[in-house]
Design a protein around this motif. Sequence first.
Motif, PDB file in Angstrom:
ATOM      1  N   TRP A  35       0.844  -1.201   0.000  1.00 23.84           N
ATOM      2  CA  TRP A  35       0.000   0.000   0.000  1.00 23.84           C
ATOM      3  C   TRP A  35       0.885   1.260   0.000  1.00 23.84           C
ATOM      4  O   TRP A  35       0.647   2.207  -0.745  1.00 23.84           O
ATOM      5  CB  TRP A  35      -0.932  -0.010   1.218  1.00 23.84           C
ATOM      6  CG  TRP A  35      -1.971   1.043   1.173  1.00 23.84           C
ATOM      7  CD1 TRP A  35      -1.879   2.304   1.682  1.00 23.84           C
ATOM      8  CD2 TRP A  35      -3.266   0.975   0.542  1.00 23.84           C
ATOM      9  NE1 TRP A  35      -3.034   3.013   1.429  1.00 23.84           N
ATOM     10  CE2 TRP A  35      -3.899   2.224   0.740  1.00 23.84           C
ATOM     11  CE3 TRP A  35      -3.953  -0.041  -0.157  1.00 23.84           C
ATOM     12  CZ2 TRP A  35      -5.186   2.498   0.264  1.00 23.84           C
ATOM     13  CZ3 TRP A  35      -5.230   0.243  -0.623  1.00 23.84           C
ATOM     14  CH2 TRP A  35      -5.834   1.498  -0.417  1.00 23.84           C
ATOM     15  N   SER A  53      -8.741  -5.509  -2.339  1.00 21.20           N
ATOM     16  CA  SER A  53      -7.815  -4.567  -1.740  1.00 21.20           C
ATOM     17  C   SER A  53      -7.849  -4.787  -0.244  1.00 21.20           C
ATOM     18  O   SER A  53      -8.847  -5.318   0.264  1.00 21.20           O
ATOM     19  CB  SER A  53      -8.284  -3.153  -2.088  1.00 21.20           C
ATOM     20  OG  SER A  53      -7.295  -2.211  -1.781  1.00 21.20           O
ATOM     21  N   PHE A  55      -8.804  -4.609   3.394  1.00 18.26           N
ATOM     22  CA  PHE A  55     -10.017  -4.058   4.003  1.00 18.26           C
ATOM     23  C   PHE A  55      -9.958  -4.154   5.527  1.00 18.26           C
ATOM     24  O   PHE A  55      -9.977  -3.153   6.214  1.00 18.26           O
ATOM     25  CB  PHE A  55     -11.261  -4.765   3.454  1.00 18.26           C
ATOM     26  CG  PHE A  55     -12.545  -4.339   4.117  1.00 18.26           C
ATOM     27  CD1 PHE A  55     -12.962  -3.014   4.065  1.00 18.26           C
ATOM     28  CD2 PHE A  55     -13.330  -5.246   4.816  1.00 18.26           C
ATOM     29  CE1 PHE A  55     -14.141  -2.607   4.699  1.00 18.26           C
ATOM     30  CE2 PHE A  55     -14.508  -4.844   5.449  1.00 18.26           C
ATOM     31  CZ  PHE A  55     -14.910  -3.524   5.382  1.00 18.26           C
TER      32      PHE A  55
ATOM     33  N   TRP B 129     -18.876   0.272  -0.697  1.00 20.21           N
ATOM     34  CA  TRP B 129     -18.061  -0.094   0.487  1.00 20.21           C
ATOM     35  C   TRP B 129     -17.049  -1.170   0.148  1.00 20.21           C
ATOM     36  O   TRP B 129     -16.150  -1.449   0.933  1.00 20.21           O
ATOM     37  CB  TRP B 129     -18.945  -0.528   1.663  1.00 20.21           C
ATOM     38  CG  TRP B 129     -19.508  -1.927   1.597  1.00 20.21           C
ATOM     39  CD1 TRP B 129     -20.332  -2.424   0.633  1.00 20.21           C
ATOM     40  CD2 TRP B 129     -19.294  -3.011   2.538  1.00 20.21           C
ATOM     41  NE1 TRP B 129     -20.658  -3.734   0.912  1.00 20.21           N
ATOM     42  CE2 TRP B 129     -20.041  -4.124   2.080  1.00 20.21           C
ATOM     43  CE3 TRP B 129     -18.569  -3.146   3.716  1.00 20.21           C
ATOM     44  CZ2 TRP B 129     -20.066  -5.347   2.745  1.00 20.21           C
ATOM     45  CZ3 TRP B 129     -18.600  -4.365   4.387  1.00 20.21           C
ATOM     46  CH2 TRP B 129     -19.331  -5.446   3.895  1.00 20.21           C
ATOM     47  N   ASP B 130     -17.191  -1.746  -1.059  1.00 20.94           N
ATOM     48  CA  ASP B 130     -16.245  -2.779  -1.476  1.00 20.94           C
ATOM     49  C   ASP B 130     -15.165  -2.233  -2.405  1.00 20.94           C
ATOM     50  O   ASP B 130     -14.406  -2.989  -2.997  1.00 20.94           O
ATOM     51  CB  ASP B 130     -17.000  -3.942  -2.147  1.00 20.94           C
ATOM     52  CG  ASP B 130     -17.944  -3.485  -3.247  1.00 20.94           C
ATOM     53  OD1 ASP B 130     -18.231  -2.271  -3.316  1.00 20.94           O
ATOM     54  OD2 ASP B 130     -18.389  -4.329  -4.034  1.00 20.94           O
ATOM     55  N   PRO B 132     -11.557  -0.482  -3.370  1.00 25.10           N
ATOM     56  CA  PRO B 132     -10.259  -0.258  -2.735  1.00 25.10           C
ATOM     57  C   PRO B 132     -10.204   1.161  -2.165  1.00 25.10           C
ATOM     58  O   PRO B 132     -10.695   2.098  -2.798  1.00 25.10           O
ATOM     59  CB  PRO B 132      -9.275  -0.407  -3.911  1.00 25.10           C
ATOM     60  CG  PRO B 132      -9.973  -1.329  -4.868  1.00 25.10           C
ATOM     61  CD  PRO B 132     -11.429  -0.952  -4.772  1.00 25.10           C
ATOM     62  N   GLY B 133      -9.651   1.310  -0.987  1.00 29.90           N
ATOM     63  CA  GLY B 133      -9.616   2.627  -0.347  1.00 29.90           C
ATOM     64  C   GLY B 133     -10.685   2.773   0.718  1.00 29.90           C
ATOM     65  O   GLY B 133     -10.718   3.773   1.433  1.00 29.90           O
ATOM     66  N   VAL B 134     -11.583   1.784   0.822  1.00 36.11           N
ATOM     67  CA  VAL B 134     -12.455   1.725   1.990  1.00 36.11           C
ATOM     68  C   VAL B 134     -11.810   0.709   2.922  1.00 36.11           C
ATOM     69  O   VAL B 134     -11.646  -0.453   2.564  1.00 36.11           O
ATOM     70  CB  VAL B 134     -13.900   1.304   1.651  1.00 36.11           C
ATOM     71  CG1 VAL B 134     -14.745   1.244   2.930  1.00 36.11           C
ATOM     72  CG2 VAL B 134     -14.518   2.257   0.645  1.00 36.11           C
ATOM     73  N   PHE B 135     -11.383   1.188   4.082  1.00 35.56           N
ATOM     74  CA  PHE B 135     -10.727   0.353   5.085  1.00 35.56           C
ATOM     75  C   PHE B 135     -11.666   0.179   6.279  1.00 35.56           C
ATOM     76  O   PHE B 135     -12.534   1.013   6.502  1.00 35.56           O
ATOM     77  CB  PHE B 135      -9.467   1.056   5.616  1.00 35.56           C
ATOM     78  CG  PHE B 135      -8.215   0.820   4.821  1.00 35.56           C
ATOM     79  CD1 PHE B 135      -8.250   0.536   3.467  1.00 35.56           C
ATOM     80  CD2 PHE B 135      -6.968   0.903   5.438  1.00 35.56           C
ATOM     81  CE1 PHE B 135      -7.078   0.336   2.738  1.00 35.56           C
ATOM     82  CE2 PHE B 135      -5.792   0.709   4.733  1.00 35.56           C
ATOM     83  CZ  PHE B 135      -5.841   0.421   3.383  1.00 35.56           C
ATOM     84  N   ILE B 265     -14.268   2.707   7.990  1.00 32.70           N
ATOM     85  CA  ILE B 265     -15.592   2.474   8.587  1.00 32.70           C
ATOM     86  C   ILE B 265     -15.541   1.394   9.671  1.00 32.70           C
ATOM     87  O   ILE B 265     -14.728   0.480   9.620  1.00 32.70           O
ATOM     88  CB  ILE B 265     -16.631   2.057   7.514  1.00 32.70           C
ATOM     89  CG1 ILE B 265     -16.136   0.824   6.729  1.00 32.70           C
ATOM     90  CG2 ILE B 265     -16.934   3.205   6.584  1.00 32.70           C
ATOM     91  CD1 ILE B 265     -17.199   0.180   5.849  1.00 32.70           C
TER      92      ILE B 265
END
Lengths: 92, 470
Positions: A35, A53, A55, B129-130, B132-135, B265
Amino acid sequence: MKRIKGIERKEQVEIIVNGKRISAYRGETLAAALWAAGFKRFGGKALKGRYNSPFCGMGVCFECLVTVNGVPNIRSCMTLVEDGMEVEFDEG
Amino acid sequence: MKGNQYDVIIVGAGIAGLKAASVLAKYDLKVAIIDENPFLGGQYLRTLPENFKNKLLKFKTSVKKEGLKLIDELKNSTNIKIFRNSTVVGVYEGDKLLFDREGKSELIYYKKLIISTGAREKYLPFPGWDLPGVFSLGAVQVFLKSNGILPAEEIVLAGTGPFLYAVAYEILKAGGKVKGIYELKRFKEQIAFSKGLLDFPGKLIEAFVYLEEILSNHVPIKYGWRVLKAEGDDSVRRISVGKIGKDGEVIEKSIKNIKTELLAIGFGFVPNLEVARSAGVNIIYDETLGGWIVNTDERLMSSNKNIYACGEITGVGGAEKSQIEGELSALALLDSLNLLDNSGKNKIQKLIKKRKKAIKYSKCFNTVFSVPLEFYKNIEDDTVICRCENISMKKIREAIEIGPSDMNFVKTFTRAGMGNCQGRICGPIIENIIKSFEGKSPHPPTMRKPIKPTLIGNLKKFYEEEIKSD
């Protein structure tokens, strides 16, 4: 995305990601190192129409799977980087 | 005793497991502690790698200070065997446990088992919410605390619960910017939480430390707001947030777009019951304790007298509760082996009382920060529910309409929960969706081993040995 300033890191290592050399530090997880190097897409597009990715970040969601030294389906968030580690995944 | 036989095996090296191990270490017992992570400490005790010089977070709660001390003690202890990077595949009849380490499986035997597998985050899905960039909030914390990496310069946080503030504090301390905190619950709904804090002054101090940092950095905090969607071509570029009206619907005029490349989130926590369920112990449902939990007596013994449960799996309640229960379960176990003197027995009584306070806090926490069920009921048709198998809300709704309100039916009808995570992410969501339609929480789907993906060759070897030993 960046490595936080003010932390002294020792033992820089090099990993090979889809043929490219990327530097990282011993102790970092593979997911975090990838990342930090700008990788956001971890395959999956062909199957699901969207990219996997990181999560959950802690081994639960299995969305950061990569191939490590030829072994597929390794959770990069649960794997620490090692010098010379070869990593492969479909960047799309 | 053979090499692979132990008096006690502890699964999970978070606060609860570590505390249990530290109690057992003082007795003449052969003990193993097993954990999936490369480091001891679970989620709460994450620190930077040893070869990094930590100048990041100076503030440590008393539980954290003690926990870090326990890790050091354990590393130097000679009678506790530590299995790191070790993923439990299942607990099997005959008091044995199969786990994977570096691609190979190993079988170990126990006389007594302590399960302290902690909790994971739960989610309220929305379109995007799926991406990339939603952690998860936890993932941001993992990047910061275990890796010293800020996952983005600017981060938006959304969901519900005090964890939002802890993560915001850590981002700010790391030099990042928090673009906003969107808490689902309205401020006045949270007043009851302050009552829960009264028994734990340490938590109150923690709250002030976080809030000081957040307020002095002028981070916008909105109460009664939620994320509506995340958008971007192949990763998050912008999100929409909106204020929730009295009827539970989002007020149209309030909706605004925010540019961000990282949205974190988290909507509370749910116990990790897989190891316990694979061992066959009874579970019960208590919404105020985080949903399905392991059913134990007040000494934390499960329905199987050789198996104890402690920490988040007996009720989501945070680090203090885990610390109390780790110690209590270990002492109760020792008592069952007649190894305790009177002071040990007295300690058990004290801990049972302390635990009651922790449970009170836990109930308050889970009630105040629960997500209203109508939000689950109203998830849009196209929203992905099962991320592994790409199953949308439409499919889940269809399954609920045509079949029994049963997790097994939804799973077989839709494939939701059949992917790599084995329903760990979508399971609690589907449970809430069914509950939102039927008013009652369904039993989790049938537990099948392996409880985490493993190599078929490893299983083959295991079953061959099983047959041989029979």
